[in-house]
Design an enzyme around this catalytic site. Structure first.
Site, mmCIF file in Angstrom:
data_model
loop_
_atom_site.group_PDB
_atom_site.id
_atom_site.type_symbol
_atom_site.label_atom_id
_atom_site.label_comp_id
_atom_site.label_asym_id
_atom_site.label_seq_id
_atom_site.Cartn_x
_atom_site.Cartn_y
_atom_site.Cartn_z
ATOM 1 N N ASP A 210 0.814 -1.220 0.000
ATOM 2 C CA ASP A 210 0.000 0.000 0.000
ATOM 3 C C ASP A 210 0.843 1.263 0.000
ATOM 4 O O ASP A 210 0.301 2.363 -0.029
ATOM 5 C CB ASP A 210 -0.937 -0.013 1.218
ATOM 6 N N SER A 235 -6.667 5.477 0.140
ATOM 7 C CA SER A 235 -7.013 4.184 -0.439
ATOM 8 C C SER A 235 -8.499 3.896 -0.227
ATOM 9 O O SER A 235 -9.048 4.157 0.846
ATOM 10 C CB SER A 235 -6.181 3.071 0.211
ATOM 11 N N GLN A 285 -5.515 -1.691 -6.715
ATOM 12 C CA GLN A 285 -6.081 -0.774 -5.734
ATOM 13 C C GLN A 285 -6.706 0.421 -6.439
ATOM 14 O O GLN A 285 -6.164 0.914 -7.430
ATOM 15 C CB GLN A 285 -5.000 -0.267 -4.774
#
Length: 296
Positions: A210, A235, A285
């Site tokens: 991430d 995110s 993502q």
């Protein structure tokens, strides 16, 4: 191990409150909220602790629901959805202050032989030829206008040796580039003895995954991101597929591209390769990518 890696491993070592309920500490990330990779990794740790021995994660799908409070612990509740002959499914909800902040579903599989193919690893320079964060960040001190962003970046990533193949977005703001970013990464120390556990390697890669995935979105538009204040982001969701065994304490190439951005959202797609060219992990993502008013 380095002190920073020891601290990260401890962060992922959740406290068992009762059956299928775990509690994890949280800490402030580069921005004033819990780092999304921390929540995802801790939730996966919670799921792993309820799975029959010998089954490893092969995929996870998750949503970030609310910003995490770095000053409060996070409670993870695991729902044992199914235990089949070959596959196991778990659902995890992360809660702070009585509200869900993160939701994860993960599937586990007993190892078996099968058909094999993969796309080849893209070209990239050897990681040893690239600058460390400690070498790179001082070069761009003038970009941060005396802020503590470089120090916060160093502290947040101290457990990981992460090296950009090309300049990061904050170093090339104002110059649109191909929406592709590559980094090499490994933990800042070896995972030996009792810590040499395949699930820990997977959870550590989840943590790192991430950190840089939306960089490719920023590069396409010549935006430096939150670090220089020309983008506001977070995110939204995160999905990973674990294809082949790997070690998080050995060099991994994270090749990241952005196929599209629109509607205040950007999509990043990443592939993580071992140094010898095996495709180990695929990542996708979507995140909020908004331009502050007055800068659009």
């Amino acid at each position: 191990m380095s002190n920073e890696l020891t601290s990260l491993v401890d962060l992922l070592d959740l406290e068992r409150v009762e059956q299928d309920i775990y509690r994890g500490d949280s800490r402030e990330a580069v921005v004033p909220r819990v780092f999304g990779g921390q929540v995802a990794a801790q939730a996966l740790v919670a799921a792993c602790r309820t799975v029959p021995e010998g089954r490893l994660p092969h995929s996870l799908h998750s949503y970030f629901l609310r910003p995490g409070d770095p000053g409060a612990p996070i409670v993870y509740t695991v729902d044992r959805i199914r235990d089949g002959r070959s596959f196991t499914t778990r659902r995890v909800v992360a809660v702070q202050h009585g509200q869900p902040i993160f939701h994860l579903s993960s599937s586990f599989q007993t190892y078996e032989e099968g058909l094999e193919h993969q796309e080849p690893m893209p070209e990239a320079p050897d990681p040893e030829t690239l600058p460390t964060a400690a070498d790179m960040l001082p070069r761009y001190a003038e970009l941060f206008r005396g802020s503590d962003v470089p120090q916060r970046l160093m502290k947040a990533r101290a457990a990981v040796d992460l090296r950009y193949v090309r300049e990061p977005p904050f170093a090339s703001a104002g110059e649109p580039r191909e929406p592709r970013s590559q980094v090499w990464f490994r933990t800042n120390g070896k995972l030996d003895g009792a810590l040499d556990d395949p699930t820990l390697h997977i959870c550590l890669a989840t943590y790192v995954s991430d950190m840089t995935l939306l960089d490719s979105v920023l590069l396409a538009h010549g935006r430096g991101g939150w670090a220089v204040g020309d983008v506001v982001g977070a995110s939204l969701d995160h999905a990973m597929w674990f294809h082949r065994p790997f070690r998080a304490d050995e060099w991994l190439l994270y090749d990241q591209v952005s196929p599209t951005s629109q509607g205040g959202r950007g999509l990043g797609s990443g592939r993580i390769y071992t140094r010898d060219g095996r495709l180990a992990v695929s990542v996708i993502q979507e995140g909020v990518v908004r331009v502050p008013r007055g800068q659009d």
